[in-house]
Design a protein around this motif. Sequence first.
Motif, PDB file in Angstrom:
ATOM      1  N   TYR A  36       0.856  -1.184   0.000  1.00 23.48           N
ATOM      2  CA  TYR A  36       0.000   0.000   0.000  1.00 23.48           C
ATOM      3  C   TYR A  36       0.896   1.239   0.000  1.00 23.48           C
ATOM      4  O   TYR A  36       1.252   1.746   1.051  1.00 23.48           O
ATOM      5  CB  TYR A  36      -0.925   0.007   1.218  1.00 23.48           C
ATOM      6  CG  TYR A  36      -1.823  -1.193   1.265  1.00 23.48           C
ATOM      7  CD1 TYR A  36      -2.863  -1.318   0.362  1.00 23.48           C
ATOM      8  CD2 TYR A  36      -1.617  -2.202   2.194  1.00 23.48           C
ATOM      9  CE1 TYR A  36      -3.682  -2.434   0.389  1.00 23.48           C
ATOM     10  CE2 TYR A  36      -2.437  -3.312   2.227  1.00 23.48           C
ATOM     11  CZ  TYR A  36      -3.471  -3.417   1.320  1.00 23.48           C
ATOM     12  OH  TYR A  36      -4.289  -4.504   1.344  1.00 23.48           O
ATOM     13  N   VAL A  38       2.336   4.947  -0.027  1.00 21.43           N
ATOM     14  CA  VAL A  38       1.869   6.226   0.500  1.00 21.43           C
ATOM     15  C   VAL A  38       2.319   7.303  -0.470  1.00 21.43           C
ATOM     16  O   VAL A  38       3.483   7.394  -0.817  1.00 21.43           O
ATOM     17  CB  VAL A  38       2.445   6.469   1.912  1.00 21.43           C
ATOM     18  CG1 VAL A  38       2.030   7.838   2.427  1.00 21.43           C
ATOM     19  CG2 VAL A  38       1.985   5.380   2.862  1.00 21.43           C
ATOM     20  N   TYR A  51     -12.952  14.294   6.138  1.00 24.10           N
ATOM     21  CA  TYR A  51     -13.925  13.250   6.449  1.00 24.10           C
ATOM     22  C   TYR A  51     -15.172  13.831   7.115  1.00 24.10           C
ATOM     23  O   TYR A  51     -16.294  13.460   6.779  1.00 24.10           O
ATOM     24  CB  TYR A  51     -13.306  12.173   7.349  1.00 24.10           C
ATOM     25  CG  TYR A  51     -14.350  11.251   7.926  1.00 24.10           C
ATOM     26  CD1 TYR A  51     -14.967  10.307   7.126  1.00 24.10           C
ATOM     27  CD2 TYR A  51     -14.760  11.364   9.244  1.00 24.10           C
ATOM     28  CE1 TYR A  51     -15.962   9.482   7.627  1.00 24.10           C
ATOM     29  CE2 TYR A  51     -15.747  10.553   9.761  1.00 24.10           C
ATOM     30  CZ  TYR A  51     -16.345   9.619   8.952  1.00 24.10           C
ATOM     31  OH  TYR A  51     -17.329   8.823   9.456  1.00 24.10           O
ATOM     32  N   LEU A 106     -10.062  10.766  -1.732  1.00 22.13           N
ATOM     33  CA  LEU A 106      -9.516   9.826  -0.743  1.00 22.13           C
ATOM     34  C   LEU A 106     -10.300   8.520  -0.738  1.00 22.13           C
ATOM     35  O   LEU A 106      -9.727   7.433  -0.788  1.00 22.13           O
ATOM     36  CB  LEU A 106      -9.553  10.440   0.662  1.00 22.13           C
ATOM     37  CG  LEU A 106      -8.479  11.449   1.008  1.00 22.13           C
ATOM     38  CD1 LEU A 106      -8.852  12.190   2.283  1.00 22.13           C
ATOM     39  CD2 LEU A 106      -7.143  10.766   1.165  1.00 22.13           C
ATOM     40  N   ILE A 107     -11.607   8.635  -0.692  1.00 19.29           N
ATOM     41  CA  ILE A 107     -12.481   7.458  -0.621  1.00 19.29           C
ATOM     42  C   ILE A 107     -12.346   6.611  -1.889  1.00 19.29           C
ATOM     43  O   ILE A 107     -12.273   5.385  -1.817  1.00 19.29           O
ATOM     44  CB  ILE A 107     -13.937   7.897  -0.382  1.00 19.29           C
ATOM     45  CG1 ILE A 107     -14.071   8.480   1.026  1.00 19.29           C
ATOM     46  CG2 ILE A 107     -14.906   6.743  -0.584  1.00 19.29           C
ATOM     47  CD1 ILE A 107     -15.363   9.238   1.278  1.00 19.29           C
ATOM     48  N   TYR A 109      -9.818   6.202  -3.999  1.00 20.56           N
ATOM     49  CA  TYR A 109      -8.569   5.460  -4.152  1.00 20.56           C
ATOM     50  C   TYR A 109      -8.256   4.543  -2.980  1.00 20.56           C
ATOM     51  O   TYR A 109      -7.455   3.622  -3.126  1.00 20.56           O
ATOM     52  CB  TYR A 109      -7.410   6.419  -4.456  1.00 20.56           C
ATOM     53  CG  TYR A 109      -7.527   6.944  -5.860  1.00 20.56           C
ATOM     54  CD1 TYR A 109      -7.147   6.161  -6.938  1.00 20.56           C
ATOM     55  CD2 TYR A 109      -8.080   8.188  -6.131  1.00 20.56           C
ATOM     56  CE1 TYR A 109      -7.283   6.605  -8.236  1.00 20.56           C
ATOM     57  CE2 TYR A 109      -8.223   8.643  -7.429  1.00 20.56           C
ATOM     58  CZ  TYR A 109      -7.827   7.841  -8.480  1.00 20.56           C
ATOM     59  OH  TYR A 109      -7.979   8.277  -9.763  1.00 20.56           O
ATOM     60  N   VAL A 110      -8.873   4.756  -1.841  1.00 20.69           N
ATOM     61  CA  VAL A 110      -8.711   3.806  -0.733  1.00 20.69           C
ATOM     62  C   VAL A 110      -9.269   2.453  -1.151  1.00 20.69           C
ATOM     63  O   VAL A 110      -8.735   1.407  -0.795  1.00 20.69           O
ATOM     64  CB  VAL A 110      -9.379   4.324   0.559  1.00 20.69           C
ATOM     65  CG1 VAL A 110      -9.611   3.214   1.546  1.00 20.69           C
ATOM     66  CG2 VAL A 110      -8.519   5.398   1.189  1.00 20.69           C
ATOM     67  N   GLY A 111     -10.314   2.464  -1.952  1.00 19.74           N
ATOM     68  CA  GLY A 111     -10.887   1.223  -2.464  1.00 19.74           C
ATOM     69  C   GLY A 111      -9.901   0.420  -3.301  1.00 19.74           C
ATOM     70  O   GLY A 111     -10.028  -0.790  -3.424  1.00 19.74           O
ATOM     71  N   TYR A 112      -8.905   1.099  -3.867  1.00 17.34           N
ATOM     72  CA  TYR A 112      -7.858   0.423  -4.639  1.00 17.34           C
ATOM     73  C   TYR A 112      -6.632   0.117  -3.781  1.00 17.34           C
ATOM     74  O   TYR A 112      -5.641  -0.391  -4.273  1.00 17.34           O
ATOM     75  CB  TYR A 112      -7.415   1.294  -5.814  1.00 17.34           C
ATOM     76  CG  TYR A 112      -8.435   1.418  -6.915  1.00 17.34           C
ATOM     77  CD1 TYR A 112      -8.705   0.351  -7.761  1.00 17.34           C
ATOM     78  CD2 TYR A 112      -9.114   2.606  -7.118  1.00 17.34           C
ATOM     79  CE1 TYR A 112      -9.626   0.474  -8.784  1.00 17.34           C
ATOM     80  CE2 TYR A 112     -10.033   2.743  -8.144  1.00 17.34           C
ATOM     81  CZ  TYR A 112     -10.293   1.678  -8.969  1.00 17.34           C
ATOM     82  OH  TYR A 112     -11.197   1.795  -9.982  1.00 17.34           O
ATOM     83  N   GLY A 113      -6.673   0.480  -2.496  1.00 16.99           N
ATOM     84  CA  GLY A 113      -5.543   0.241  -1.609  1.00 16.99           C
ATOM     85  C   GLY A 113      -4.486   1.326  -1.678  1.00 16.99           C
ATOM     86  O   GLY A 113      -3.347   1.099  -1.296  1.00 16.99           O
ATOM     87  N   PHE A 115      -3.377   5.188  -0.496  1.00 11.82           N
ATOM     88  CA  PHE A 115      -3.698   6.210   0.501  1.00 11.82           C
ATOM     89  C   PHE A 115      -2.462   7.017   0.814  1.00 11.82           C
ATOM     90  O   PHE A 115      -1.378   6.461   0.891  1.00 11.82           O
ATOM     91  CB  PHE A 115      -4.208   5.541   1.776  1.00 11.82           C
ATOM     92  CG  PHE A 115      -4.560   6.512   2.857  1.00 11.82           C
ATOM     93  CD1 PHE A 115      -5.789   7.142   2.839  1.00 11.82           C
ATOM     94  CD2 PHE A 115      -3.673   6.793   3.878  1.00 11.82           C
ATOM     95  CE1 PHE A 115      -6.127   8.048   3.835  1.00 11.82           C
ATOM     96  CE2 PHE A 115      -4.002   7.686   4.872  1.00 11.82           C
ATOM     97  CZ  PHE A 115      -5.229   8.313   4.848  1.00 11.82           C
ATOM     98  N   PRO A 116      -2.549   8.266   1.058  1.00 12.44           N
ATOM     99  CA  PRO A 116      -3.652   9.187   0.787  1.00 12.44           C
ATOM    100  C   PRO A 116      -3.481   9.823  -0.583  1.00 12.44           C
ATOM    101  O   PRO A 116      -2.413  10.301  -0.922  1.00 12.44           O
ATOM    102  CB  PRO A 116      -3.494  10.230   1.884  1.00 12.44           C
ATOM    103  CG  PRO A 116      -2.020  10.324   2.080  1.00 12.44           C
ATOM    104  CD  PRO A 116      -1.500   8.922   1.823  1.00 12.44           C
TER     105      PRO A 116
END
Length: 138
Positions: A36, A38, A51, A106-107, A109-113, A115-116
């Motif tokens: 993952y 960064v 958020y 953010l939301i 690309y978090v689904g793709y692993g 962050f940020p």
Amino acid sequence: MTGLGDVERTLFEVRELLRQYAPDGPTGRKASKARYPVFARPELSAIHTHYEAYRLCKIEEKPAFQAYRELELTGVPNDIDDNDDGVWRHEAGKVVDKHLRVAKRLIKYVGYGLFPVLTQKNEFEARELLIARGELRD
């Protein structure tokens, strides 16, 4: 005329060619092999604000100016008087909208692993990585 997807694809191909000749990159550092990666050094309080703006506007469905007041955000010029409600609401809404755009990024690309992913530059790098992995197509 070429679309943005064509430009991104061309830049990706150029970077791949450059990596063949300088695999360590221009700085001499090897690319991260982290599961993952960064993309930035995030400021946690800012991520929390993004958020909270998302939660207030999208989940609780409050108007942007009300979210601005609840978050106690700064950014609306002090010379705008609360009596001039239309202007104040517009300016407060622009500040909250910026937080919402970042929160959505953010939301996504978090689904793709990843962050940020905070900025457009981070988003370009993330898309490039996902295209290379074969997880994203344009």
